[in-house]
Design an enzyme around this catalytic site. Structure first.
Site, mmCIF file in Angstrom:
data_model
loop_
_atom_site.group_PDB
_atom_site.id
_atom_site.type_symbol
_atom_site.label_atom_id
_atom_site.label_comp_id
_atom_site.label_asym_id
_atom_site.label_seq_id
_atom_site.Cartn_x
_atom_site.Cartn_y
_atom_site.Cartn_z
ATOM 1 N N ILE A 1 -40.554 -31.829 50.887
ATOM 2 C CA ILE A 1 -40.389 -32.802 51.961
ATOM 3 C C ILE A 1 -39.537 -32.120 53.019
ATOM 4 C CG2 ILE A 1 -39.384 -35.045 52.549
ATOM 5 C CD1 ILE A 1 -39.977 -35.813 49.566
ATOM 6 N N ASN B 1 -37.520 -32.909 55.304
ATOM 7 C CA ASN B 1 -36.130 -33.271 55.592
ATOM 8 C C ASN B 1 -35.222 -33.120 54.377
ATOM 9 O OD1 ASN B 1 -37.070 -35.466 54.209
ATOM 10 N ND2 ASN B 1 -36.295 -37.004 55.624
ATOM 11 N N CYS B 2 -35.723 -32.576 53.289
ATOM 12 C CA CYS B 2 -34.932 -32.302 52.088
ATOM 13 C C CYS B 2 -34.082 -31.053 52.346
ATOM 14 C CB CYS B 2 -35.869 -32.082 50.901
ATOM 15 S SG CYS B 2 -35.060 -31.468 49.418
ATOM 16 N N ASP B 3 -32.784 -31.149 52.117
ATOM 17 C CA ASP B 3 -31.883 -30.025 52.385
ATOM 18 C C ASP B 3 -32.244 -28.772 51.595
ATOM 19 O OD1 ASP B 3 -30.415 -31.477 54.230
ATOM 20 O OD2 ASP B 3 -28.884 -32.087 52.775
ATOM 21 N N LYS C 1 -35.322 -27.217 53.146
ATOM 22 C CA LYS C 1 -34.949 -26.542 54.400
ATOM 23 C C LYS C 1 -34.316 -25.185 54.114
ATOM 24 C CE LYS C 1 -33.814 -30.690 57.071
ATOM 25 N NZ LYS C 1 -32.717 -31.414 57.720
#
Length: 114
Positions: A7, A9-11, A14
């Site tokens: 996903i 926006n998952c840290d 990223k």
């Protein structure tokens, strides 16, 4: 080429994509919110990874499941659940020439992909 499921926006996702870009590793990213998972895809994962390696039991999604859902043992039912709620799997999930792997650990990725 690696296939990365996650996903955007998952840290952790990223961080892993940034690491791949920094080291010029070729990959395809599949955002499972934009491209919903097929049950068959999750079954492929479960055929290679034990459910306890694939499922993120520390996630909010996991905590919100019913007790019945948390005790599913049947891969077919579990695959359906993960396909419906993709935030249940540990991210990123990587498919490489050796199979499937979950999570991002820089040292492991350095050994594996550099």
């Amino acid at each position: 080429m690696l296939t990365i499921y996650g996903i955007k926006n998952c840290d952790t996702v990223k961080k892993s994509l940034k690491w791949l870009d920094k080291h010029s590793v070729d990959y395809q990213f599949i955002d499972v919110r934009e491209q919903p998972l097929e049950k068959e895809t999750v079954l492929d994962w479960l055929n290679e990874l034990p459910a306890d390696q694939l499922i993120n039991k520390r996630s909010t999604s996991w905590r919100n499941l019913s007790d019945n859902q948390k005790t599913l043992k049947d891969n077919d039912a579990l695959a359906e659940l993960v396909a419906e709620q993709p935030t249940l799997f540990k991210r990123p999930l990587v498919k490489d020439n050796e199979g499937y792997h979950c999570g991002f650990k820089e040292a492991e990725w350095s050994d594996r992909y550099l």
